[in-house]
Write an enzyme that holds these catalytic residues in place. Structure first.
Site, mmCIF file in Angstrom:
data_model
loop_
_atom_site.group_PDB
_atom_site.id
_atom_site.type_symbol
_atom_site.label_atom_id
_atom_site.label_comp_id
_atom_site.label_asym_id
_atom_site.label_seq_id
_atom_site.Cartn_x
_atom_site.Cartn_y
_atom_site.Cartn_z
ATOM 1 N N SER A 12 0.820 -1.197 0.000
ATOM 2 C CA SER A 12 0.000 0.000 0.000
ATOM 3 C C SER A 12 0.867 1.266 0.000
ATOM 4 O O SER A 12 1.874 1.344 0.698
ATOM 5 C CB SER A 12 -0.892 0.005 1.245
ATOM 6 N N ALA A 27 6.432 11.095 3.834
ATOM 7 C CA ALA A 27 5.398 11.578 4.752
ATOM 8 C C ALA A 27 4.253 12.109 3.896
ATOM 9 O O ALA A 27 4.066 13.313 3.757
ATOM 10 C CB ALA A 27 5.942 12.663 5.671
ATOM 11 N N LEU A 30 -1.511 10.053 4.162
ATOM 12 C CA LEU A 30 -2.791 9.415 3.796
ATOM 13 C C LEU A 30 -3.599 10.196 2.765
ATOM 14 O O LEU A 30 -4.821 10.227 2.824
ATOM 15 C CB LEU A 30 -3.646 9.183 5.052
ATOM 16 N N CYS A 43 0.381 4.138 10.624
ATOM 17 C CA CYS A 43 0.876 5.214 9.776
ATOM 18 C C CYS A 43 1.595 6.247 10.635
ATOM 19 O O CYS A 43 0.980 6.870 11.509
ATOM 20 C CB CYS A 43 -0.248 5.905 9.010
ATOM 21 N N ILE A 68 6.520 -5.282 7.903
ATOM 22 C CA ILE A 68 6.442 -4.169 8.812
ATOM 23 C C ILE A 68 6.108 -2.878 8.049
ATOM 24 O O ILE A 68 6.419 -2.760 6.870
ATOM 25 C CB ILE A 68 7.766 -3.955 9.590
#
Lengths: 305, 252, 305, 252
Positions: free
Chosen positions: C21, C70, C73, C131, C192
């Site tokens: 993802s 960074a 989302l 996240c 991870i």
């Protein structure tokens, strides 16, 4: 040329570059490569109360931009370190050194600290509460703030020299660990120790390192080290010696910008025995290019943002 | 020039047998080598990949040249095998103790597989010292044999192969027995199994060169320490790679 | 050629290779490079209840053998993902996909899961409780076993599809986290997520990433990922999808030897858009060389040692 | 051959001004380029260092060649500048939207510093399309000026330098005003400050090419998304690098 001299508890260093414990033996091995008096100080191989052979071989594996090791605190014991190793180093190095202390129980740390802190060549102690490669060997002290505080307090009570505590990065909250040891009386913090990692032989499926897990260090961990030094150096008022993947003068300067008052160079000493003098030279060049007169101008420069 | 370190130039490269390469390096750093059996530690790339240096045994050397023989077994040796004549390598040389005791009447040098190369300069040195030398070289099979002629130019040379496709079938020890070789001192380099077998067969008067995964190659990291009878431990890279048969702890 | 097919809860995959993802958009971007039907499945870009722009730029920095990101989302929100993004993907990919769900509060996770788990193209959910780049954005769920169990339980209660929980490596005890989500009903674990890192511009001292910290991924974190997958896969009985720095077929096989039942490929998709098909091909070659007939033979091969 | 990806060979390399290099790459991957203003993303090394690809603007191209101009600003560009003719580079080509609207009577192309290169192929394309083209090139000082002659061969070309050592003293906007240049459409590439100034001075009828740190360069990582007036966001690498002046949010 910029002033590189930095004063830290127990250490008056001509420059902020220190070989990290476990990558420099007891120093004298490097005297055949260069005059080690160019070093600000040096962190001695981890020393325990009793002699230790350490872990079985293989103790070394490779990773992308780094290596794993599981030496297991091999050392001849604190008495032999003082009577033999330090005597071999004495004629070769005139400044104070940092004795790195390992152990499994508080009493071991305390007795080792009591003895070696009395040595005239030792300027400070580095309390290794974060060795990932010794079973029941310090790591629990390195992941629990209460236990970290407890061992720090006990060692401080007997040490004749300032005590730096070496923190493990394998924790959820590095700041809590730092505050705990500061509150327990630590004079400084050294960070980061290695990340716990593994590699496998794909033919047999066997872990490459006999100890199975090893401590991962080298440039690969540099961004993690920068982040933790940035966080901790803003949360505590004692100095931080930054380490973790520093391989160049630029890296050293970036680490000090993150908040480190001095830097330790680890793995790079193994790849290039001339790493430390090169890094000192590169730092001088970069500071001159940047028009900086005193290394103190860059310590924690990032905190303004 | 820096002690023990220097850039060396590849001046010759040939594949002796499949995946086994002989490379000759030229450069002043060769002069730090003081004894056969010492090794060099090479930075394969100036990039971070591979990260660690690669220790290599020395097959032959003079003040300005080092001949090494290596097998492609992984990423590092693969990259090394793809280097070209003229390419430069950052080398640490003159590492380890090497073979220093040449006091013998009749000696035997024993090499197994990639343990054969260091025996070559050793055999030449022993001969120069007036020692009567014999060589026993062990390989898996005929197709793996290299440097047989080179050894034969120096001394009587006997072969052993595990599959019997060349020389005596079996180990170097089988070959020694088959030819009833006599010696008052032996020198060996090869797989740990072979070295252990030598020590068990001949506990005295032997020198054996060991291998170990190394972090640095010059005594700093303690990555290659092994237990010995004479001390709590010896670092293969400094107090080794050559150990006396009498101090070796099997599986140490 | 070895059998690569693996069955995991909600996923019947022709091979164990899944783009991770955040490195594969919503899949269709890669269809211009190759036929994405060669992929075992794919993990969609992190999706939240409401649209999010994410963090200011710069969002990307580089590290040795890895990168920091960074993004924060960024996504058009769950409804647009279903009505637009998945419809763009539908004609290009026939197998089930894994919807990655992000959030700041349990209710967000629950409602997003309820909606997207009903979508016919979705075979399973990946619950991103780790996240590192969203303030009050999931990370606390990822470092506290109780909260991780709580959000897992809540999402399981509404999800029409199996739920995988994505674990953060930035914890002291990854096994405790894994056990907590297993006990809360998770059908699988993906691990991870990234290590939290930083880089600085040495000229200004400013963090390179606007968000200051970023998630560090790429080959640099591979040994850490291997270690954690090795530990977790032995501690839980639900399958683990291993990720973290996989860049080759050999890496993928090493990860499965460590204990992963399938692998996710992250950063390498960004460096080489053809990474996944290459890795599938390399896995086939290596397994043939090793004389292995079924990929299941190597899953957890290291646990015997 | 793979879509958008291919190995390209360095066939020429020259230093235009200090630290600024022009490199011509040859290879089939060039044919994926469809418009001026698109970019290529280059894997500098086959090692892990540097890790990320390096996006480069395209100065000129044909079906088999790409000309790029870059400045040595860090590790990646330094390594690239040390590559030799004959070396190969793994390139993703034809990335981004590029400049696609050539409907203009009198256009002006504005390049600032390393934003100058993409304006070159654009100017040629506009001219081919029958558009009357003028170029305004901005640099810090005389010593930084490159490609002035190349532009003058195509169209009237005006210079601006911050220190006034060449052309008009000041910014590209100062040069446009000083020469009272008239245009019904403009195209710009340069530092963000310059692009923002262009948008403020000329909110309409402009196309601006933006830069951003990218993870992938092809829309996968969302690393380069910026806010625009027309959508919640656009990815500089896919819906960009060229944005309409009317949609740009200053500091977006």
């Amino acid at each position: 040329m910029a002033n590189l001299r930095v004063q830290l508890p127990g250490l008056d260093m001509k420059n902020p570059v220190i070989p990290a414990s476990g990558t420099f033996g007891f120093g004298y091995e490097f005297a055949k490569f260069y005059d080690i008096n160019c070093l600000g100080s040096m962190m001695l191989k981890g020393t325990t109360l009793e002699p230790r052979y350490g872990n079985p071989l293989p103790r070394i594996a490779e990773g992308p931009s780094g290596m794993l090791n599981a030496i297991g605190l091999q050392n001849p014991g604190v008495d032999a370190v003082m009577s033999e190793e330090l005597e071999k180093l004495r004629p070769l190095y005139t400044d104070k050194v940092i004795a790195n202390i390992g152990g499994s129980a508080i009493d071991d740390y305390v007795e080792t600290a009591r003895r070696i802190s009395a040595h005239d060549m030792v300027g400070a102690l580095e309390l290794n509460i974060s060795c990932p490669n010794v079973h029941a060997g310090g790591i629990q002290f390195g992941t629990n703030p209460e236990m970290a505080g407890e061992v720090t307090r006990a060692v401080k009570a007997v040490s004749q020299k300032p005590v730096y505590v070496k923190l493990s990065p394998n924790v959820t909250d590095i700041v809590a660990m730092a505050k705990a040891v500061e509150e327990a009386g630590a004079d400084g913090i050294t960070m980061i120790n290695t990340l716990i990692g593994m590699r496998f032989d794909i033919k047999t499926g066997k872990p490459i390192i006999a100890n199975k897990t090893g401590g991962y260090s080298g440039p690969a961990i540099f961004p993690v080290a920068l982040r933790m030094v940035y966080q901790v150096s803003q949360a505590v008022s004692i100095p931080v010696i930054g380490m973790g993947g520093i391989a160049s003068g630029k890296d050293a300067i970036e680490m000090m910008i993150a908040g480190a008052s001095a830097v330790a160079v680890g793995c790079q000493n193994l790849i290039d025995p001339y790493a430390c003098p090169k890094i000192i030279e590169e730092m001088n060049e970069i500071l001159d290019d940047m028009g900086i007169n005193d290394i103190h101008e860059i310590i924690g420069l990032s905190h303004q943002w | 020039m820096k002690n023990y370190q220097g850039m060396m130039t590849i001046v010759s490269k040939r594949e002796l047998v499949k995946d086994v390469f002989e490379m000759v390096l030229e450069g002043k750093a060769a002069r730090f080598i003081q004894a056969p059996g010492q090794f060099i530690n090479i930075k394969i790339n100036d990039s971070l990949q591979p990260y660690l240096r690669r220790p290599m045994s020395i097959c032959d050397y003079d003040d300005n040249h080092i001949t090494m023989i290596f097998k492609v077994v992984g990423e590092g040796t693969k990259i090394l095998s793809q280097k070209n004549i003229g390419d430069q390598l950052d080398c640490l040389t003159g590492l380890g103790n090497g073979f220093q005791d040449f006091q013998a009447k009749k000696a035997i040098v024993i090499g197994g597989g990639l343990g054969v190369p260091p025996m070559y300069k050793l055999a030449k040195t022993l001969k120069e010292q007036g020692v009567e030398v014999q060589a026993v070289l062990g390989f898996n099979s005929k197709d793996d044999v290299f440097y047989q002629e080179e050894f034969m130019d120096i001394c009587p040379t006997f072969l052993a192969t595990m599959d019997g496709s060349a020389g005596v079938q079996g180990t170097v020890l089988d070959a020694i027995q088959a030819h009833q070789l006599v010696f008052d001192k032996y020198y060996a380099c090869g797989p740990e199994k072979m070295l252990d077998a030598c020590v068990m067969a001949y506990p005295e008067n032997g020198y054996l060169s060991f291998e170990a995964r190394m972090g640095c190659g010059f005594g700093a990291c303690m990555g290659c320490s092994c237990k010995v009878k004479t001390k709590p431990y010896k670092r293969i890279c400094v107090e080794g790679p050559v150990l006396m048969s009498s101090e070796v702890i099997i599986g140490g």
